[in-house]
Design a protein around this motif. Structure first.
Motif, PDB file in Angstrom:
ATOM      1  N   VAL A 119       0.847  -1.202   0.000  1.00  0.00           N
ATOM      2  CA  VAL A 119       0.000   0.000   0.000  1.00  0.00           C
ATOM      3  C   VAL A 119       0.882   1.251   0.000  1.00  0.00           C
ATOM      4  O   VAL A 119       0.663   2.178  -0.777  1.00  0.00           O
ATOM      5  N   PHE A 120       1.904   1.258   0.853  1.00  0.00           N
ATOM      6  CA  PHE A 120       2.824   2.390   0.900  1.00  0.00           C
ATOM      7  C   PHE A 120       3.512   2.597  -0.449  1.00  0.00           C
ATOM      8  O   PHE A 120       3.576   3.720  -0.964  1.00  0.00           O
TER       9      PHE A 120
ATOM     10  N   GLU B 273      -4.499   4.313  -2.883  1.00  0.00           N
ATOM     11  CA  GLU B 273      -3.293   3.578  -2.508  1.00  0.00           C
ATOM     12  C   GLU B 273      -3.515   2.075  -2.365  1.00  0.00           C
ATOM     13  O   GLU B 273      -2.596   1.293  -2.590  1.00  0.00           O
ATOM     14  N   ALA B 274      -4.697   1.655  -2.025  1.00  0.00           N
ATOM     15  CA  ALA B 274      -4.978   0.221  -1.859  1.00  0.00           C
ATOM     16  C   ALA B 274      -5.527  -0.420  -3.140  1.00  0.00           C
ATOM     17  O   ALA B 274      -5.786  -1.622  -3.163  1.00  0.00           O
ATOM     18  N   ASP B 275      -5.690   0.365  -4.185  1.00  0.00           N
ATOM     19  CA  ASP B 275      -6.164  -0.151  -5.471  1.00  0.00           C
ATOM     20  C   ASP B 275      -4.934  -0.396  -6.349  1.00  0.00           C
ATOM     21  O   ASP B 275      -4.406   0.523  -6.973  1.00  0.00           O
ATOM     22  N   PHE B 276      -4.496  -1.638  -6.396  1.00  0.00           N
ATOM     23  CA  PHE B 276      -3.242  -1.967  -7.065  1.00  0.00           C
ATOM     24  C   PHE B 276      -3.355  -1.974  -8.593  1.00  0.00           C
ATOM     25  O   PHE B 276      -2.347  -2.115  -9.277  1.00  0.00           O
ATOM     26  N   THR B 277      -4.540  -1.777  -9.120  1.00  0.00           N
ATOM     27  CA  THR B 277      -4.712  -1.653 -10.574  1.00  0.00           C
ATOM     28  C   THR B 277      -4.981  -0.207 -10.984  1.00  0.00           C
ATOM     29  O   THR B 277      -5.176   0.071 -12.159  1.00  0.00           O
ATOM     30  N   TYR B 278      -4.983   0.683 -10.024  1.00  0.00           N
ATOM     31  CA  TYR B 278      -5.336   2.072 -10.302  1.00  0.00           C
ATOM     32  C   TYR B 278      -4.459   2.709 -11.381  1.00  0.00           C
ATOM     33  O   TYR B 278      -4.960   3.375 -12.293  1.00  0.00           O
ATOM     34  N   LEU B 279      -3.168   2.530 -11.300  1.00  0.00           N
ATOM     35  CA  LEU B 279      -2.276   3.180 -12.261  1.00  0.00           C
ATOM     36  C   LEU B 279      -2.493   2.686 -13.687  1.00  0.00           C
ATOM     37  O   LEU B 279      -2.221   3.407 -14.646  1.00  0.00           O
TER      38      LEU B 279
END
Length: 106
Positions: free
Chosen positions: A34-35, A89-95
Motif C-alpha cells: 500500500v505504501f 493507494e490500496a487499489d493496485f490496478t489504479y495506475l
C-alpha cells in the motif's frame, strides 16, 4: 521505480517520492504494498507535470491550506496529489486505469 533506504533523511514521515526514486526510512517499507503504491502514484503525478512543476504546485497548495488556518497534517492531506494517492493507494490496478492528471478529479 528505484527504492532507496535513507533512514537519516526522515524523522517525521516514512518516505517520499522524488522522481524516479522512492526514498524510505525503513527497509521493511519496501514490502508494504500500500505504501509503495501510494508513492508510485506520486511518481506518476510527477512525471505528468515534468517533475519541477509538481513540487511548485505541491508547495503552493500546501502553503495555501496552511494560510487558511489548517494544521500541518490537515494541509498535507488536503493537497490534491495526496488526496488522489490516499484515495487509491490500496487499489493496485489504479495506475493501469488512471486518467491523465487524475489528481484533479480526486
Amino acid at each position: 521505480m528505484i527504492c532507496i533506504t535513507a533512514p537519516k533523511l526522515f524523522k517525521r514521515f516514512s518516505g517520499c517520492a522524488f522522481w524516479p526514486f522512492i526514498l524510505i526510512r525503513e527497509e521493511r517499507l519496501k514490502r508494504d504494498l500500500v505504501f509503495i503504491n501510494h508513492e508510485r502514484i506520486h511518481l506518476r503525478q510527477q512525471a505528468e507535470l515534468l517533475v519541477v512543476p509538481f513540487y511548485i504546485w505541491y508547495a503552493t497548495e500546501y502553503l495555501y491550506y496552511l494560510l487558511k488556518g489548517y494544521s500541518k497534517q490537515k494541509a498535507y492531506r488536503s493537497v490534491c496529489f495526496e488526496r488522489e494517492a490516499y484515495k487509491f493507494e490500496a487499489d493496485f490496478t489504479y495506475l493501469e486505469k488512471r486518467r491523465f492528471w487524475g489528481f484533479l478529479k480526486s
